[in-house]
Structure formats: structure tokens, C-alpha cells
Design an enzyme around this catalytic site. Sequence first.
Site, PDB file in Angstrom:
ATOM      1  N   HIS A 190      -0.024  -0.257 -10.194  1.00 47.83           N
ATOM      2  CA  HIS A 190      -0.778  -1.179  -9.332  1.00 47.83           C
ATOM      3  C   HIS A 190      -1.212  -2.418 -10.124  1.00 47.83           C
ATOM      4  CE1 HIS A 190      -3.217  -1.036  -5.361  1.00 47.83           C
ATOM      5  NE2 HIS A 190      -2.999  -2.297  -5.699  1.00 47.83           N
ATOM      6  N   ARG A 212       0.848  -1.184   0.000  1.00 45.66           N
ATOM      7  CA  ARG A 212       0.000   0.000   0.000  1.00 45.66           C
ATOM      8  C   ARG A 212       0.885   1.236   0.000  1.00 45.66           C
ATOM      9  NH1 ARG A 212      -3.153  -3.238  -1.323  1.00 45.66           N
ATOM     10  NH2 ARG A 212      -5.184  -3.787  -0.396  1.00 45.66           N
ATOM     11  N   GLU A 250      -2.345   7.857  -5.293  1.00 48.24           N
ATOM     12  CA  GLU A 250      -2.378   6.940  -6.428  1.00 48.24           C
ATOM     13  C   GLU A 250      -3.569   7.262  -7.313  1.00 48.24           C
ATOM     14  OE1 GLU A 250      -1.160   2.446  -6.292  1.00 48.24           O
ATOM     15  OE2 GLU A 250      -3.348   2.564  -6.009  1.00 48.24           O
TER      16      GLU A 250
END
Length: 250
Positions: free
Chosen positions: A208, A161, A189
Amino acid sequence: MHAAGTVKRLIDPVVFERGIVVTSAAQANALPVAEYTMAALFLGAKQTFRRSRAYTGGGFPPGGGPGLLGSTVGIIGASRVGRLVLERLHHLDVNVLLADPYVNMDEANALGAVLTDVDDLCARSDLISLHAPALPETHHLIDARRLALMPPGAVLINTARGSLVDTEALVEACTAGRITALLDVTDPEPLPTGHPLLTLDNVFLTPHLAGAEGREVQRLGEFATAEIARFLRGDPLQGQIHLDHLARIA
């Protein structure tokens, strides 16, 4: 049955109070993340991305990466992904450190790692891979102080994360050329246009994508259907989530 990863933002605790069994395919999703992490470790140890950018600019870049052989790899978090990475590191000639408050020394030894704390891990590791959940106590787990503890040339890998890392502190450390960062997740993000991490030669970013994609998604469906079959037979479930897991899963 959640045929994907985390159920943290999907499940209310009242579900467990009603006696409903909750399970997910997070274990199946962990496999491609672990594979991505291993690739990042091998490539990061050779400083591949910095050297590639220099090479495309013309000529061979001076100096090489030390490689993974004999290095010290620090794993922060014995999560599903973390354990799969530890399992794969066991077959390599590397020294492995582990930091996880829920793991004792005997468990760490069984995983092929030496248990330590995060500060010591940062100070001793050539490569550090993050596999901890996003919790209040892990917010900016890797901050300016811990980045400063890392030896020059250290490689930081984050497939967990983005909030685990203090982005501003990371920008400073990477701009100074002290460390290399391989990031599949960031905070925020996505990063805004023009962000320094997007332009630094010693930072490699992916959007990601470490989790299941394309053909890998088939594993999630196979896990889900197999898990339902186990439930119907009364067999132990492989992905069951309990109420006390909610507070510390990713």
C-alpha cells in the site's frame, strides 16, 4: 482542510449541515498513485516480475511479454486517479476502455476512452487497472466470473481497495497461470503469513505504497496551503467535498 487523501471516515454528514466547507488534498495524493499505475502497466505488459523471478532462478525464461504497444487497457473507475491515468494513456499507442456508471459516452470520449460495462471490459482488455471506491456495490467487483472473462495472459492492477477483488477467486486464477496480478492493496491487508499470493511468481505485491511517500508528501502540504489561500480569496476550491460525494468516494 484535510492535508491527505480521503475524508470518508473522518467527516460526519452533520458537518455539511452546519455549513462547514470540507476540502482535501486527495487530488495531490492521486498523482503518485497514477504514476505507480503507469509503471505497473509498462512492467506488467512485459511480464517483468514473473520473468525476473525465473531469471534469478537461473538462465533466461522462455517467452516474453507482449509489451504495451497496441494493447487494450481497461480502466475501471474514472476517479481522480483513474482520470490521471487516462490522461497519460492518451499519449500512448494503446486502445482504452472505461467502465464507470457515473460517466456518459461523451465524457468517456473526451477522456480518450470507449465507454463500456465491466464484463465487456474484462473480456476485451489485455491489462485492467482498478480505480473504483470501496462501496457495497463494488465489493468483489472482480469475482471468479469476471476473472474467467479475462483473456489468458491478462494483467490485473489494483491500487484502489483490496475489497474490489475476490481474493480467493484471484488465488485460483493466478495459481492456474491464467492472469498476472500487480497489487498494492489486498483483502485482507496485510495478507497473513503463508498466503498463496505471497509466493506465486505471477503475483507482484507492494505494501500500500502507491500514494504519497517521502518527498511526495510535500505536494500534499503545498496543495493544502494553496487551497486555504483560495478559500480566503473566495476563489473556487480544487479539492472541495460535498455531501453527495461521501457515498461514492474511496
